[in-house]
Design an enzyme around this catalytic site. Structure first.
Site, PDB file in Angstrom:
ATOM      1  N   SER A 187      62.175   4.082  54.701  1.00 33.90           N
ATOM      2  CA  SER A 187      61.596   2.782  55.067  1.00 33.90           C
ATOM      3  C   SER A 187      60.528   2.381  54.056  1.00 33.90           C
ATOM      4  O   SER A 187      60.416   1.208  53.695  1.00 33.90           O
ATOM      5  CB  SER A 187      60.977   2.853  56.463  1.00 33.90           C
ATOM      6  OG  SER A 187      61.966   3.099  57.420  1.00 33.90           O
ATOM      7  N   ARG A 208      66.588  14.687  55.309  1.00 35.46           N
ATOM      8  CA  ARG A 208      67.193  14.189  54.070  1.00 35.46           C
ATOM      9  C   ARG A 208      67.154  15.201  52.938  1.00 35.46           C
ATOM     10  O   ARG A 208      68.015  15.194  52.061  1.00 35.46           O
ATOM     11  CB  ARG A 208      66.460  12.916  53.595  1.00 35.46           C
ATOM     12  CG  ARG A 208      66.747  11.695  54.429  1.00 35.46           C
ATOM     13  CD  ARG A 208      65.722  10.621  54.197  1.00 35.46           C
ATOM     14  NE  ARG A 208      64.443  11.052  54.735  1.00 35.46           N
ATOM     15  CZ  ARG A 208      63.371  10.266  54.845  1.00 35.46           C
ATOM     16  NH1 ARG A 208      63.428   9.014  54.429  1.00 35.46           N
ATOM     17  NH2 ARG A 208      62.253  10.732  55.360  1.00 35.46           N
ATOM     18  N   LYS A 216      48.319   0.942  57.056  1.00 33.24           N
ATOM     19  CA  LYS A 216      48.069  -0.503  57.008  1.00 33.24           C
ATOM     20  C   LYS A 216      49.204  -1.282  56.357  1.00 33.24           C
ATOM     21  O   LYS A 216      49.235  -2.499  56.406  1.00 33.24           O
ATOM     22  CB  LYS A 216      46.769  -0.760  56.230  1.00 33.24           C
ATOM     23  CG  LYS A 216      45.538  -0.230  56.946  1.00 33.24           C
ATOM     24  CD  LYS A 216      44.274  -0.786  56.288  1.00 33.24           C
ATOM     25  CE  LYS A 216      43.047  -0.047  56.774  1.00 33.24           C
ATOM     26  NZ  LYS A 216      42.723   1.114  55.908  1.00 33.24           N
TER      27      LYS A 216
HETATM   28  P1  ADP Z   1      58.244   9.000  60.659  1.00 31.11           P
HETATM   29  O1  ADP Z   1      57.106   8.154  60.223  1.00 31.11           O
HETATM   30  O2  ADP Z   1      58.043   9.675  61.971  1.00 31.11           O
HETATM   31  O3  ADP Z   1      58.780   9.939  59.598  1.00 31.11           O
HETATM   32  P2  ADP Z   1      60.536   7.373  60.118  1.00 31.11           P
HETATM   33  O4  ADP Z   1      60.861   6.072  60.725  1.00 31.11           O
HETATM   34  O5  ADP Z   1      60.218   7.383  58.661  1.00 31.11           O
HETATM   35  O6  ADP Z   1      59.362   7.940  60.978  1.00 31.11           O
HETATM   36  O7  ADP Z   1      61.691   8.422  60.384  1.00 31.11           O
HETATM   37  C1  ADP Z   1      62.109   8.748  61.679  1.00 31.11           C
HETATM   38  C2  ADP Z   1      63.140   9.860  61.609  1.00 31.11           C
HETATM   39  O8  ADP Z   1      64.295   9.401  60.914  1.00 31.11           O
HETATM   40  C3  ADP Z   1      62.698  11.112  60.847  1.00 31.11           C
HETATM   41  O9  ADP Z   1      63.272  12.232  61.464  1.00 31.11           O
HETATM   42  C4  ADP Z   1      63.281  10.931  59.489  1.00 31.11           C
HETATM   43  O10 ADP Z   1      63.492  12.170  58.842  1.00 31.11           O
HETATM   44  C5  ADP Z   1      64.597  10.260  59.833  1.00 31.11           C
HETATM   45  N1  ADP Z   1      65.099   9.473  58.721  1.00 31.11           N
HETATM   46  C6  ADP Z   1      64.420   8.591  57.970  1.00 31.11           C
HETATM   47  N2  ADP Z   1      65.207   8.052  57.027  1.00 31.11           N
HETATM   48  C7  ADP Z   1      66.434   8.634  57.179  1.00 31.11           C
HETATM   49  C8  ADP Z   1      67.686   8.525  56.491  1.00 31.11           C
HETATM   50  N3  ADP Z   1      67.827   7.720  55.425  1.00 31.11           N
HETATM   51  N4  ADP Z   1      68.727   9.261  56.938  1.00 31.11           N
HETATM   52  C9  ADP Z   1      68.580  10.094  57.988  1.00 31.11           C
HETATM   53  N5  ADP Z   1      67.426  10.253  58.672  1.00 31.11           N
HETATM   54  C10 ADP Z   1      66.367   9.540  58.281  1.00 31.11           C
END
Ligand code: ADP
Length: 160
Positions: free
Chosen positions: A132, A93, A42
């Site tokens: 994020s 990461r 949410k």
């Molecule tokens: P989810 O909810 O599927 O984890 P995210 O948007 O958080 O979606 O992440 C999508 C992809 O990007 C995942 O593989 C995550 O590990 C990668 N990711 C997130 N942040 C980073 C970062 N700072 N550097 C590299 N890869 C990242």
């Protein structure tokens, strides 16, 4: 054979870490589809449509050819079948990401009868601590996130 990959995620919002993975992935594959998933939690900052639009704006701004963005409410493996994709790109990461991604990759492999391959790209050291969800916290308290997101994303957040 054309190598088509998907990069699935929530991207709420897209960060420099995500963008780095996109740029490196398109050097490896012929076509990359960034698939934006319905956000089940949410605490969403942007709607699905907004996230897709923002990523499209970033793709245009960065002039990334052969990179596409689509939303989906399907399982990644089902989306891939429809779009003839055989590779899943994910970023790693740290060891927690590794353990989580390993489980997902194994399940996806079973779901797709071993017809797909997951490919992991290590986050650049400057992006290792970037998530994020952490950015959303900073945004809620009006902090400065300009060092962590592409300019296009920053402008969208400011105008929100
Ligand atoms: P989810 O909810 O599927 O984890 P995210 O948007 O958080 O979606 O992440 C999508 C992809 O990007 C995942 O593989 C995550 O590990 C990668 N990711 C997130 N942040 C980073 C970062 N700072 N550097 C590299 N890869 C990242």
């Amino acid at each position: 054979m054309t190598r088509i990959a998907v990069f699935p995620g929530s991207f709420d919002p897209l960060t420099n870490g995500h963008l780095d993975i996109i740029k490196r992935a398109i050097d490896i594959f012929d076509k990359l589809i960034v698939t934006v998933a319905i956000n089940t939690n949410k605490n969403a900052l942007f709607s699905l449509e907004e996230r897709v639009q923002i990523i499209q704006d970033v793709i245009n701004y960065e002039k990334l050819s052969d990179v596409y963005v689509m939303s989906t409410d399907r399982l990644t493996v089902d989306f891939m079948k429809i779009h003839h994709a055989n590779y899943i790109v994910r970023g790693i990461r740290n060891e927690n990401d590794y353990l989580y991604e390993r489980d997902i990759a194994n399940i996806n492999s079973v779901l797709a009868d071993n017809n797909i391959e997951s490919v992991f790209l290590l986050a650049k050291s400057q992006n290792e601590k970037l998530s994020s969800s952490m950015l959303k916290e900073i945004i809620r308290f009006n902090g400065d996130i300009s060092k962590f997101v592409p300019k296009v994303v920053l402008d969208r957040i400011k105008s929100k």
